[in-house]
Scaffold this motif. Structure first.
Motif, mmCIF file in Angstrom:
data_model
loop_
_atom_site.group_PDB
_atom_site.id
_atom_site.type_symbol
_atom_site.label_atom_id
_atom_site.label_comp_id
_atom_site.label_asym_id
_atom_site.label_seq_id
_atom_site.Cartn_x
_atom_site.Cartn_y
_atom_site.Cartn_z
ATOM 1 N N TYR A 242 27.068 34.504 42.475
ATOM 2 C CA TYR A 242 27.701 34.315 41.169
ATOM 3 C C TYR A 242 28.679 33.139 41.199
ATOM 4 C CZ TYR A 242 30.947 35.282 37.298
ATOM 5 O OH TYR A 242 31.748 35.183 36.195
ATOM 6 N N LEU A 243 29.489 33.070 42.260
ATOM 7 C CA LEU A 243 30.499 32.016 42.343
ATOM 8 C C LEU A 243 29.852 30.636 42.469
ATOM 9 C CD1 LEU A 243 33.100 33.744 44.700
ATOM 10 C CD2 LEU A 243 33.384 33.255 42.265
ATOM 11 N N VAL B 90 37.967 50.934 45.672
ATOM 12 C CA VAL B 90 36.673 50.251 45.727
ATOM 13 C C VAL B 90 35.903 50.458 44.426
ATOM 14 C CG1 VAL B 90 34.430 50.175 46.884
ATOM 15 C CG2 VAL B 90 36.514 50.361 48.246
ATOM 16 N N ALA B 91 35.876 51.702 43.944
ATOM 17 C CA ALA B 91 35.179 51.991 42.687
ATOM 18 C C ALA B 91 35.797 51.216 41.529
ATOM 19 C CB ALA B 91 35.208 53.491 42.402
ATOM 20 N N GLY B 92 37.133 51.153 41.489
ATOM 21 C CA GLY B 92 37.804 50.396 40.435
ATOM 22 C C GLY B 92 37.493 48.915 40.501
ATOM 23 N N GLY B 93 37.419 48.368 41.728
ATOM 24 C CA GLY B 93 37.086 46.961 41.877
ATOM 25 C C GLY B 93 35.673 46.650 41.393
ATOM 26 N N LEU B 94 34.724 47.520 41.744
ATOM 27 C CA LEU B 94 33.350 47.326 41.288
ATOM 28 C C LEU B 94 33.252 47.410 39.763
ATOM 29 C CD1 LEU B 94 31.519 49.477 43.991
ATOM 30 C CD2 LEU B 94 31.479 46.986 43.808
ATOM 31 N N TRP B 95 33.969 48.358 39.187
ATOM 32 C CA TRP B 95 33.955 48.518 37.732
ATOM 33 C C TRP B 95 34.527 47.285 37.036
ATOM 34 C CZ3 TRP B 95 31.769 51.562 34.249
ATOM 35 C CH2 TRP B 95 32.279 51.573 32.955
ATOM 36 N N GLN B 96 35.617 46.763 37.568
ATOM 37 C CA GLN B 96 36.220 45.579 36.968
ATOM 38 C C GLN B 96 35.282 44.373 37.074
ATOM 39 O OE1 GLN B 96 37.598 42.531 38.193
ATOM 40 N NE2 GLN B 96 38.568 41.994 36.233
ATOM 41 N N LEU B 97 34.642 44.217 38.218
ATOM 42 C CA LEU B 97 33.725 43.094 38.412
ATOM 43 C C LEU B 97 32.485 43.212 37.526
ATOM 44 C CD1 LEU B 97 33.905 42.827 42.305
ATOM 45 C CD2 LEU B 97 34.794 41.150 40.664
ATOM 46 N N SER B 98 32.070 44.440 37.242
ATOM 47 C CA SER B 98 30.870 44.631 36.427
ATOM 48 C C SER B 98 31.043 44.124 34.994
ATOM 49 C CB SER B 98 30.484 46.116 36.392
ATOM 50 O OG SER B 98 31.404 46.868 35.609
ATOM 51 N N VAL C 83 29.063 35.485 31.065
ATOM 52 C CA VAL C 83 28.860 34.046 31.270
ATOM 53 C C VAL C 83 30.107 33.239 30.926
ATOM 54 C CG1 VAL C 83 26.368 34.103 31.010
ATOM 55 C CG2 VAL C 83 27.815 33.885 28.971
ATOM 56 N N ARG C 84 31.034 33.818 30.184
ATOM 57 C CA ARG C 84 32.262 33.098 29.833
ATOM 58 C C ARG C 84 33.401 33.380 30.800
ATOM 59 N NH1 ARG C 84 30.043 35.244 25.433
ATOM 60 N NH2 ARG C 84 31.404 37.075 25.566
ATOM 61 N N SER C 85 33.195 34.278 31.757
ATOM 62 C CA SER C 85 34.255 34.663 32.693
ATOM 63 C C SER C 85 34.582 33.514 33.638
ATOM 64 C CB SER C 85 33.826 35.883 33.504
ATOM 65 O OG SER C 85 33.621 37.007 32.675
ATOM 66 N N THR C 86 35.817 33.522 34.115
ATOM 67 C CA THR C 86 36.262 32.553 35.112
ATOM 68 C C THR C 86 36.636 33.298 36.391
ATOM 69 O OG1 THR C 86 38.590 32.707 34.441
ATOM 70 C CG2 THR C 86 37.202 31.103 33.271
ATOM 71 N N TYR C 87 36.997 32.551 37.401
ATOM 72 C CA TYR C 87 37.401 33.177 38.659
ATOM 73 C C TYR C 87 38.603 34.100 38.453
ATOM 74 C CZ TYR C 87 39.285 33.659 43.383
ATOM 75 O OH TYR C 87 39.776 34.165 44.554
ATOM 76 N N GLY C 88 39.521 33.687 37.598
ATOM 77 C CA GLY C 88 40.687 34.526 37.329
ATOM 78 C C GLY C 88 40.332 35.880 36.742
ATOM 79 N N ASP C 89 39.169 35.954 36.076
ATOM 80 C CA ASP C 89 38.744 37.224 35.481
ATOM 81 C C ASP C 89 38.186 38.205 36.508
ATOM 82 O OD1 ASP C 89 39.367 36.378 32.848
ATOM 83 O OD2 ASP C 89 37.461 35.288 32.730
ATOM 84 N N VAL C 90 37.769 37.709 37.668
ATOM 85 C CA VAL C 90 37.142 38.596 38.659
ATOM 86 C C VAL C 90 37.993 38.795 39.916
ATOM 87 C CG1 VAL C 90 34.821 38.012 37.865
ATOM 88 C CG2 VAL C 90 35.831 36.689 39.737
ATOM 89 N N GLY D 82 40.888 40.073 40.390
ATOM 90 C CA GLY D 82 41.533 41.382 40.481
ATOM 91 C C GLY D 82 40.598 42.431 41.077
ATOM 92 N N GLY D 83 39.341 42.434 40.642
ATOM 93 C CA GLY D 83 38.379 43.362 41.207
ATOM 94 C C GLY D 83 38.114 43.089 42.671
ATOM 95 N N MET D 84 38.094 41.823 43.060
ATOM 96 C CA MET D 84 37.877 41.471 44.460
ATOM 97 C C MET D 84 39.030 41.975 45.335
ATOM 98 S SD MET D 84 36.447 37.619 43.706
ATOM 99 C CE MET D 84 36.319 37.118 45.416
ATOM 100 N N LEU D 85 40.243 41.869 44.824
ATOM 101 C CA LEU D 85 41.399 42.367 45.578
ATOM 102 C C LEU D 85 41.329 43.885 45.759
ATOM 103 C CD1 LEU D 85 44.245 40.209 43.999
ATOM 104 C CD2 LEU D 85 43.388 40.065 46.352
#
Length: 541
Positions: free
Chosen positions: A303-304, A353-361, A365-372, A374-377
Motif C-alpha cells: 500500500y505504501l 492489535v485488533a484496534g490497529g487493524l480496524w483503524q487501518l481497514s 484512496v484519499r488517505s495519507t500516511y498520517g491517516d494510517v 495511528g493503526g500501525m502504532l
C-alpha cells in the motif's frame, strides 16, 4: 551410558561461567536470531520490487512469504526435540549454516519458483535455530527473574530485527539488486557459527525421546494443503472443487497428525502440554498477535509503495514506528505482568492489535500516511505486550527437560499465526481486488497474459497503466488502486475480528497470575555438559 555421561567434567566444552558468561551467550543467540526476524521485514519491503523484477502476482508473493513459514513451522518441533537429544548448540549452529546457504540461493534465484524453494530452505535453517535459542536461554538462566529478563531481551531482539529490517531493506534496494536483501544474512550466519563455538555452552537432555519424522511429514502435509487452499482460492474460486478438496484434505491430515502424536511413544508434540490452560491459551494468543501483525505488514508495504507512491527506503522508514514501538514495549511487558498480571497484559495487547487493524481497514484512496500511522502504532504496541508475556507464561509450565519441544511449540504458533495472517488477509485482498477489476476490464478483451498480470497484482496493473499512458492509463491506475484499497480493508477487517476474538479468549481463560514455574516445582531433568561444580552451586544459590 550416554556420550554426555562419558564426557569428563572438565572436557573442553565452553562454559557460560558466571553472570558474564550467561549474558555473553545471550548476545550470540540474540544476534543470530536477528537474521531470522530481519529477513521477514526486509522481504516485506522488497515485495513490490519482486512484482516489478520477477513479475510476481499477489498469490506468488504469498507463497514467497509462506514457504519460509511452512518449512519453519513444520520442522520446528522435530528440530526442538533433536536439539534436546543431540545437543542444542550443535543444532543451533547447523541451522545457521543451512540458513546462510539458503540465503545465498535466494539471492541469486532467477524465477519465482526458485525463490520459493530457497525460502523454504531458509525456513529449514530457521527451524533449527529458533527453538534451540530459547531452550539454551532456559537452560543457562535457571533463576526465574533472570530468565524473564533474558526472554525480554530475546523478544526485544525480535522487535529490533523487525525495526531495522525495513530500513535496511530500503537502503539495500536503493543501491543494489533485490537479491541483496537475502545476501545480507550471510555475514551474520558466519559470525554466529564462529561465536557460538566459543561462547555458547552445549547442553542436552540425555533422556529426550527420539525424533518423530512421521509427525513432521504429517504436519507439513496438513499445513501445506491448508495454506494452498487459502492462498490459491482467489485463483481457482473459494468454492471450487480443487480448493475445497485441498482444504478438506489438509484438515484431515492434521487430524491424523493429532491422532499419531497421541498414540506415539515418542511424539514430537506432547499434546498433554495443551491440557495446561496457561500453555494452550498463551500459545493461541501469540499466534493471533502474529496473525494480525504479519497480515497487516504484508499489505501495508504494498500500500505504501504502490498506492501512496513511496520508495522502498521511504516505506522502510514509515514502517519503523511499528517495529520500534514493539522493540521498546517488549522488555517492559514482563514488568507489567508483575504489576497487572498475565491476563490483563495479554488481553490489552490483543485489543491493541485488533484496534490497529480496524483503524487501518478504514484507509481509502484519499488517505495519507498520517491517516494510517495511528493503526500501525497500535500494532507495535499490542505485539510488544503479547509476545513476552505469553511466552513467559508458556515456558513457565514446562519441566526443564522439555524446553526444546515446548519452545518449538511456541515457535510454531508464531510462524503459523503469521503464515495464516498473510494467507487469509492476502487472499481476501486478492478476491476483492479481482472482483472489482474484472467487470470494468471485461469489454476490452485484453490478451490472457496482460489480463493475468493486471488481475494478479496492483503492481501489474500500474505497470500496464504506465505503458498505456494518457487518460486510459490514469483511469486504469485509479481503478486498480481503489480495488486494492478495498481488498485491503476487507482483509484487515476480518483480521481485526479474529484478533478481537483472541482477546475475549485470553480474558476468559488465561490465568490472572502465573503459577509457580514448573522448573521450580520439578527436579531438573537437563544435563548441561559444561556444568562445573561451582556453576551448579551458583545456580542452586
Amino acid at each position: 551410558m550416554t556420550k554426555a555421561d562419558e564426557m569428563p567434567p572438565a572436557a573442553a566444552e565452553p562454559r557460560a561461567g558466571g553472570a558474564g558468561g550467561r549474558w555473553a551467550a545471550l548476545v550470540v543467540l540474540c544476534v543470530s536470531l536477528l537474521i531470522v526476524t530481519l529477513d521477514n521485514t526486509i522481504l516485506n519491503v522488497a515485495l513490490p520490487t519482486l512484482v516489478r523484477e520477477l513479475g510476481a502476482t499477489t498469490t506468488q508473493l504469498q507463497w514467497i512469504v509462506d514457504a519460509y513459514a511452512l518449512a519453519f513451522a513444520g520442522l520446528m518441533l522435530v528440530a526442538g526435540s533433536s536439539a534436546d537429544r543431540f545437543g542444542r548448540r550443535r543444532v543451533f549452529t547447523g541451522g545457521l549454516v543451512v540458513f546462510g546457504a539458503a540465503s545465498a540461493w535466494a539471492a541469486y534465484s532467477g524465477s519465482v519458483g526458485m525463490l520459493v524453494a530457497a525460502r523454504a530452505g531458509m525456513g529449514v535453517g530457521a527451524a533449527m535455530m529458533m527453538p534451540a535459542t530459547l531452550s539454551i536461554i532456559t537452560d543457562v538462566f535457571r533463576d526465574p527473574g533472570e530468565r524473564r529478563r533474558a526472554i525480554g531481551v530475546w523478544a526485544a531482539t525480535s522487535g529490533l530485527g523487525i525495526a531495522i529490517g525495513p530500513v535496511a531493506g530500503g537502503l539495500l534496494l536503493e543501491h543494489f539488486w533485490w537479491g541483496s536483501v537475502f545476501w545480507v544474512n550471510i555475514p551474520f550466519a558466519v559470525a554466529g557459527v564462529l561465536s557460538a563455538r566459543v561462547l555458547v555452552p552445549e547442553s542436552r537432555n540425555p533422556a529426550a525421546l527420539r525424533p518423530d519424522p512421521m509427525g513432521s511429514v504429517l504436519s507439513i502435509a496438513g499445513l501445506g494443503l491448508l495454506l494452498w487452499a487459502i492462498i490459491e482460492a482467489p485463483v481457482h474460486g473459494w468454492t471450487s472443487a480443487v480448493v475445497l478438496t485441498a482444504g478438506g484434505a489438509g484438515l484431515a491430515v492434521l487430524v491424523c497428525f493429532a491422532l499419531w502424536e497421541r498414540a506415539s511413544s515418542h511424539p514430537m508434540l506432547n499434546l498433554g502440554f495443551f491440557r495446561e490452560r496457561r500453555f494452550s491459551v498463551a500459545t493461541s494468543s501469540v499466534a493471533l498477535a502474529m496473525f494480525g501483525l504479519f497480515g497487516a505488514l504484508f499489505v501495508l508495504t504494498q500500500y505504501l509503495q504502490f498506492s501512496l507512491g513511496y520508495t522502498a527506503l521511504a516505506t522502510g522508514v514509515r514502517v519503523l514506528p511499528v517495529a520500534g514501538l514493539l522493540a521498546v514495549i517488549a522488555p517492559l511487558s514482563p514488568v507489567l505482568v508483575r504489576v497487572a498480571g498475565t491476563k490483563a497484559v495479554v488481553t490489552a495487547g490483543l485489543v491493541a492489535v485488533a484496534g490497529g487493524l480496524w483503524q487501518l481497514s478504514g484507509a481509502d484512496v484519499r488517505s495519507t500516511y498520517g491517516d494510517v500511522v495511528g493503526g500501525m502504532l497500535l500494532l507495535g504496541l499490542g505485539a510488544g505486550l503479547v509476545v513476552p508475556a505469553a511466552l513467559d507464561s508458556l515456558m513457565g509450565t514446562l519441566p526443564p527437560g522439555d524446553t526444546g519441544v515446548g519452545s518449538a511449540t511456541n515457535g510454531v504458533s508464531v510462524q503459523m499465526g503469521g503464515a495464516l495472517g498473510v494467507a487469509i488477509v492476502g487472499s481476501l485482498l486478492s478476491t476483492r481486488y479481482q472482483d472489482r477489476m474484472r467487470p470494468p476490464l471485461a469489454p476490452y478483451r485484453l490478451p490472457r497474459e496482460v489480463s493475468d498480470s493486471v488481475l494478479g497484482s496492483l503492481g501489474g496493473a500500474l505497470g500496464l497503466a504506465e505503458r498505456v499512458g494518457g487518460t486510459s492509463g490514469r483511469l486504469l491506475a485509479q481503478l486498480a488502486r481503489s480495488a486494492f484499497v478495498s481488498g485491503m480493508g476487507l482483509g484487515l477487517t476480518v483480521g481485526a475480528a479474529v484478533t478481537a476474538g483472541g482477546a475475549v479468549l485470553a480474558l476468559a481463560a488465561l490465568p490472572s497470575r502465573p503459577s509457580p514455574d514448573r522448573s521450580e516445582r520439578d527436579a531438573p531433568h537437563d544435563r548441561s555438559e559444561q556444568d562445573a561444580p561451582h556453576d551448579r552451586s551458583e545456580r542452586d544459590g
